[in-house]
Design an enzyme around this catalytic site. Structure first.
Site, mmCIF file in Angstrom:
data_model
loop_
_atom_site.group_PDB
_atom_site.id
_atom_site.type_symbol
_atom_site.label_atom_id
_atom_site.label_comp_id
_atom_site.label_asym_id
_atom_site.label_seq_id
_atom_site.Cartn_x
_atom_site.Cartn_y
_atom_site.Cartn_z
ATOM 1 N N ALA A 92 0.750 -1.069 0.143
ATOM 2 C CA ALA A 92 0.042 -0.095 0.274
ATOM 3 C C ALA A 92 0.929 1.164 0.062
ATOM 4 O O ALA A 92 1.970 1.286 0.735
ATOM 5 C CB ALA A 92 -0.855 -0.098 1.170
ATOM 6 N N VAL A 93 0.500 2.138 -0.793
ATOM 7 C CA VAL A 93 1.269 3.654 -0.634
ATOM 8 C C VAL A 93 0.387 4.446 -0.745
ATOM 9 O O VAL A 93 -1.214 4.592 -1.086
ATOM 10 C CB VAL A 93 1.707 3.806 -2.230
ATOM 11 N N GLU A 117 -1.980 -11.913 -4.252
ATOM 12 C CA GLU A 117 -3.021 -11.785 -4.970
ATOM 13 C C GLU A 117 -3.238 -10.411 -5.263
ATOM 14 O O GLU A 117 -2.990 -9.584 -4.416
ATOM 15 C CB GLU A 117 -4.305 -12.483 -4.061
ATOM 16 N N ASN A 156 -7.483 -4.103 -10.976
ATOM 17 C CA ASN A 156 -6.176 -3.514 -10.552
ATOM 18 C C ASN A 156 -5.264 -3.440 -11.451
ATOM 19 O O ASN A 156 -3.980 -3.937 -11.147
ATOM 20 C CB ASN A 156 -5.907 -3.679 -9.017
ATOM 21 N N TYR A 197 3.448 -5.595 -10.594
ATOM 22 C CA TYR A 197 3.978 -7.065 -10.199
ATOM 23 C C TYR A 197 4.872 -7.626 -11.533
ATOM 24 O O TYR A 197 5.664 -8.387 -11.328
ATOM 25 C CB TYR A 197 3.006 -7.543 -9.502
#
Length: 150
Positions: free
Chosen positions: A74-75, A105, A110, A117
C-alpha cells in the site's frame, strides 16, 4: 522518490500504516493487527519513509519454510505514482533470496498493480473466484520464482 528510505517496520509506523490501510482497502488491517506483526517471526514488513519522516507506504510478507506470501502493498494516495510501490516490492524480493518463490493476490481490475508486479517478475498463475468483497471480485494469483543464494 530519491528522498524515500525503505526501513524495517517499527512500532512508530503502526498508526500511519493503519491510516494508509483505511485509505487503500475496503477491509483494512487494524492497528492491533498490524502491531501483532511486529512480533511475528514469520513476517517481513518494510516501510517507505519520506523526507519529512512520514510513512509513504509499506509492504508485508509472511513466510513458511521457503515460501513467501505478500499480504499487503500500500502507498499513501498522496505518494502514488512516484515508484514507491516498485521500490518496496523490489526491496522485499532482494531481502528474500532465502525463499524459493513469493506469491500474492491482486484484484483483477487493479491493472496498475498487475503491471507493477509483472515488471518485478511476477506472472499470473491462476484466479481465485470471488476472493475480494466490497465489491465482490476475483483475485489474480501471481508468483515470482527467486534464485536462492546458498
Amino acid at each position: 522518490m530519491n528522498h524515500i528510505q525503505i526501513v524495517p517496520f517499527a512500532e512508530a509506523h503502526v498508526k500511519q500504516i493503519a491510516e494508509i490501510e483505511c485509505a487503500c482497502f475496503a477491509d483494512p488491517w487494524t492497528e492491533e493487527g498490524l502491531r501483532e506483526e511486529l512480533d511475528n517471526d514469520c513476517a517481513r514488513f518494510l516501510t517507505a519513509i519520506d523526507q519529512h519522516g512520514a510513512v509513504a507506504g509499506y509492504i508485508g510478507c509472511h513466510t513458511v519454510l521457503d515460501e513467501g506470501y505478500i499480504t499487503n502493498v500500500a502507498v499513501s494516495p498522496i505518494s502514488r505514482r512516484q515508484g514507491i510501490g516498485r521500490r518496496l516490492v523490489q526491496e522485499l524480493l532482494e531481502q528474500s533470496q532465502d525463499l524459493s518463490f513469493v506469491t500474492l493476490e491482486v484484484r483483477v481490475s487493479n491493472q496498475p498493480a498487475i503491471r507493477l508486479y509483472q515488471s518485478c517478475g511476477f506472472r499470473a498463475v491462476g484466479t481465485r473466484k470471488k476472493f475480494y468483497s466490497h465489491p465482490t471480485e476475483d483475485a489474480l494469483l501471481m508468483t515470482v520464482t527467486l534464485e536462492t543464494k546458498t
